[in-house]
Design an enzyme around this catalytic site. Structure first.
Site, mmCIF file in Angstrom:
data_model
loop_
_atom_site.group_PDB
_atom_site.id
_atom_site.type_symbol
_atom_site.label_atom_id
_atom_site.label_comp_id
_atom_site.label_asym_id
_atom_site.label_seq_id
_atom_site.Cartn_x
_atom_site.Cartn_y
_atom_site.Cartn_z
ATOM 1 N N HIS A 83 0.917 -1.135 0.095
ATOM 2 C CA HIS A 83 -0.049 0.030 -0.045
ATOM 3 C C HIS A 83 0.975 1.163 0.105
ATOM 4 O O HIS A 83 0.570 2.527 0.396
ATOM 5 C CB HIS A 83 -0.806 0.046 1.201
ATOM 6 N N ASN A 110 -10.476 -3.120 1.815
ATOM 7 C CA ASN A 110 -9.986 -3.112 0.149
ATOM 8 C C ASN A 110 -10.972 -2.958 -0.341
ATOM 9 O O ASN A 110 -12.329 -2.911 0.047
ATOM 10 C CB ASN A 110 -9.232 -4.373 -0.003
ATOM 11 N N TYR A 145 -0.077 -4.788 11.767
ATOM 12 C CA TYR A 145 -0.003 -3.372 11.622
ATOM 13 C C TYR A 145 0.673 -2.371 12.538
ATOM 14 O O TYR A 145 1.395 -1.541 12.267
ATOM 15 C CB TYR A 145 -1.509 -2.965 11.467
#
Length: 690
Positions: free
Chosen positions: A78, A151, A365
């Site tokens: 990303h 997404n 993350y």
């Protein structure tokens, strides 16, 4: 060489149908960085088959940690993103479903920051690559920040987070040659996915038009995983998140996407920025599919499997509210680059499921933010900072910008004034789900149906969409040099749909070829689901679309005025293209400043076009002008023209009576052109030109 071949061993099938490539003889054994031999590299350690992942899984943590820290400071995935500010507003109180505060009061506008992105390419890659698009939203709620990190496709390639580094390594440029960039059309990617049957459903989406969206403003978003919502009574329901664009969901076609990548690599960025600057604010509706655990148990798929979706015929959408993006960023680096999304950032009323991909993301993350932003204090960066009060005893660290006061940095204590302290009443409570089971590395057998939903997607497509999927597979597999990869994928496609496999094989010049791959479980034959098709339910509208108008000096004033009025009435954006930069004069002597000059604005940049020169004689000598019409026709766009432009069509070998998508507007009446253009594409033209 013999030893290397021997180390490849053989591929065994796991409990859930996943592949296990095991060592043979004295071959090289897979180990951790500490030399510990790994017995299972396919599954994360869980409590029971479908239970939560265990923190003690040092093998998964080492693998994910190493992956998260591979590149500094660009995001590993990303990396190419674009974002904007806005607000979310609930339609009504949803107290029966969740106690989340931002979903209670319809008069409150919760600030949001939304980032769109491609997955595979680097920050300098182009916008229109065939790829998954990230769709992540940070809600700055009164109860803390909530990140819905999703997404534009509702499913994913893999079922377990331990395989994520392998997936991304496979799609990234080959480490020995560092290409191809921002592409999946190469051997390493297709070798990996063809060895992982679980990827088949996602491959259908990624080879479809969904992977080349027309605009961020015309793109759906999904939370991908199954989450929980909990109300004040402690009652829980599973939910799947959906974002639906107000303008409808539209895509580019492949040849168009390729040409746009060269003409304007920032096509999606420019589109979002320009729309917001023009106060044509993009809007999405947030909905959920809400269902009970009892309902989930009745489905013929496992809701914890991130390669599966829930057809809307089975669980309809419940609209929650709308998101409007109404402000561009002030500084790209400070905001878009430094924003840190984490699926673990939730608020009371929203909780997690045991989806093994989600469970891994909850760790990954946060670890990634520590690497990219260099400090556990990344939450102090303005774009990441909560807009509600926050306080704790966490101190110091690199890039600490707050100045905590007092001598106490621990609790319990009796030395401060009693703040901050726990609040059992308003604080976050994890849903008390019952969990038990042995500590295992095992893929649930309920995850083993890899083909039924891939078939569902194929059967739900319109004929043009199916053609594009075939073209996508043929193009990508045609870039693979290893024939064994092509035959392996053809074997998978036969399990999805024989017609699909035959068409792809024919396009590759491999009729009758394809491995025999036995599905782990029998493949179902589901009824089509209309919402899965972009075009079956696409709104007929010009709202938010771009009309390209090619003119020359002396253009008719009346016609120009009529076109402008028609575009405004339909909510479309009109861009004037002239042979050269600089002002031109109309038939009435008015000065017009075009937005583009011909060589810098091919017709691929517009949704429909009008050719209205005062004279086509000079244009007919320019290849750019001829190609303007030729490409618009090939890309199935509606084309308006005036009598003066007919010679240009002759030069482009485009017949004016080829189909209803070529419309004469010489009389300055735009009704027919508008009605045709509302259909977005002239699909019946496609078999003739491609």
């Amino acid at each position: 060489m013999a030893k290397q071949n021997q180390s490849n061993g053989k591929t065994q099938v796991g409990h859930g149908g996943e592949p296990h490539q095991t060592v043979a003889g004295d071959g090289v054994r897979l180990t951790t960085n500490q030399g510990l031999v790994i017995a299972d590299d396919q599954n994360t350690l869980t409590a029971g088959e479908r239970g939560p992942q265990l923190l003690e899984d040092h093998i998964m943590r080492e693998k994910i940690t190493h992956f998260d820290h591979e590149r500094i400071p660009e995001r590993v995935v990303h990396a190419r993103g674009y974002a904007a500010h806005g607000y979310f507003q609930s339609y009504k109180s949803h107290a029966g479903l969740t106690k989340a505060g931002f979903l209670q009061d319809p008069s409150v506008q919760t600030p949001v920051f939304c980032r769109f992105s491609t997955v595979a390419g680097r920050a300098g890659s182009f916008d229109t690559a065939r790829d998954v698009r990230g769709f992540s939203v940070k809600f700055y709620t009164d109860q803390g920040n909530y990140d819905l990190v999703g997404n534009n496709i509702p499913v994913f390639f893999i079922q377990d987070a331990i395989k994520f580094p392998d997936l991304i390594h496979s799609v990234k440029p080959a480490p020995d040659r560092d290409f191809p960039q921002a592409q999946s059309a190469h051997d390493t990617f297709w070798d990996f996915v063809s060895l992982n049957s679980e990827a088949m459903h996602m491959l259908m989406w990624i080879m479809s038009d969904r992977a080349i969206p027309r605009s961020f403003r015309m793109m759906e978003g999904f939370g991908v995983h199954t989450f929980r919502m909990i109300n004040k009574k402690g009652e829980s329901k599973f939910v799947k998140f959906h974002w639906r664009p107000k303008l409808g969901t539209f895509s580019l076609i492949w040849d168009e996407a390729v040409k746009i990548g060269g003409a304007d690599p920032d096509f999606h960025r420019r589109d979002l920025w320009s729309a917001i600057e023009a106060k044509d604010f993009p809007e999405w509706e947030l909905s959920v599919q809400a269902f009970s655990e009892e309902q989930a148990a009745e489905f013929d798929f496992d809701v914890l499997d991130p390669t599966k979706l829930i057809p809307e015929e089975l669980v309809p959408l419940t609209p929650l509210g709308k998101m409007v993006l109404n402000r561009n960023v002030d500084n790209f680096f400070a905001e878009t680059e430094q924003v840190a999304f984490c699926p673990s950032h939730v608020v009371p009323g929203i909780d997690f499921s045991n989806d093994p991909l989600l469970q891994g993301r909850l760790f990954s993350y946060l670890d990634t933010q520590l690497s990219r932003l260099g400090s556990p204090n990344f939450h102090q960066i303005p774009v990441n900072k909560p807009k509600c009060p926050f306080a704790n005893f966490q101190r110091d660290g690199h890039m600490q910008t707050e100045i905590p006061t007092g001598r106490v940095a621990n609790e319990p204590n009796s030395l401060d004034d009693g703040q901050p302290r726990e609040d059992p009443k308003t604080g976050f409570h994890t849903f008390a789900a019952e969990e038990s089971g042995q500590k295992l590395r095992i893929r649930p057998e309920s995850f083993a149906d890899y083909y039924t939903q891939a078939r569902l997607f194929w059967k739900s497509m319109t004929e043009p969409e199916q053609r594009h999927i075939v073209g996508g597979f043929a193009f990508e597999l045609g870039k693979c040099n290893e024939i064994k990869i092509r035959t392996r994928m053809l074997g998978h496609l036969k399990n999805v749909d024989k017609k699909l496999a035959e068409q792809v094989a024919s396009a590759l010049g491999m009729k009758g070829q394809g491995d025999t791959i036995k599905p782990r479980v029998s493949v179902g034959d589901p009824d089509p689901s209309k919402p899965l098709s972009q075009y079956a339910a696409a709104p007929k509208s010009l709202s938010g679309k771009k009309i390209g108008l090619l003119i020359t000096a002396g253009v008719d004033d009346k016609l120009l005025t009529a076109i402008r009025e028609a575009a405004h009435a339909e909510g479309a954006m009109l861009s004037i293209v002239a042979p050269h930069a600089g002002e031109i004069e109309t038939s009435g002597g008015k000065k017009v400043m075009p937005e583009h000059f011909l060589a810098g604005a091919p017709s691929v940049l517009f949704d429909c076009v009008i050719v209205a020169p005062a004279s086509a004689d000079a244009l007919a000598q320019q290849a750019d002008a001829v190609d303007w019409i030729r490409n618009a026709f090939a890309h199935l766009k509606v084309i308006g023209y005036t009598e003066a432009a007919t010679g240009l069509f002759d030069k482009a070998s485009v017949a004016l009576d080829a189909d209803d998508g070529i419309v004469d507007i010489s009389d300055a009446k735009l009704d027919k052109f508008v009605e045709q253009a509302k259909q977005y594409r002239v699909w019946e033209r496609e078999p003739k030109v491609r």
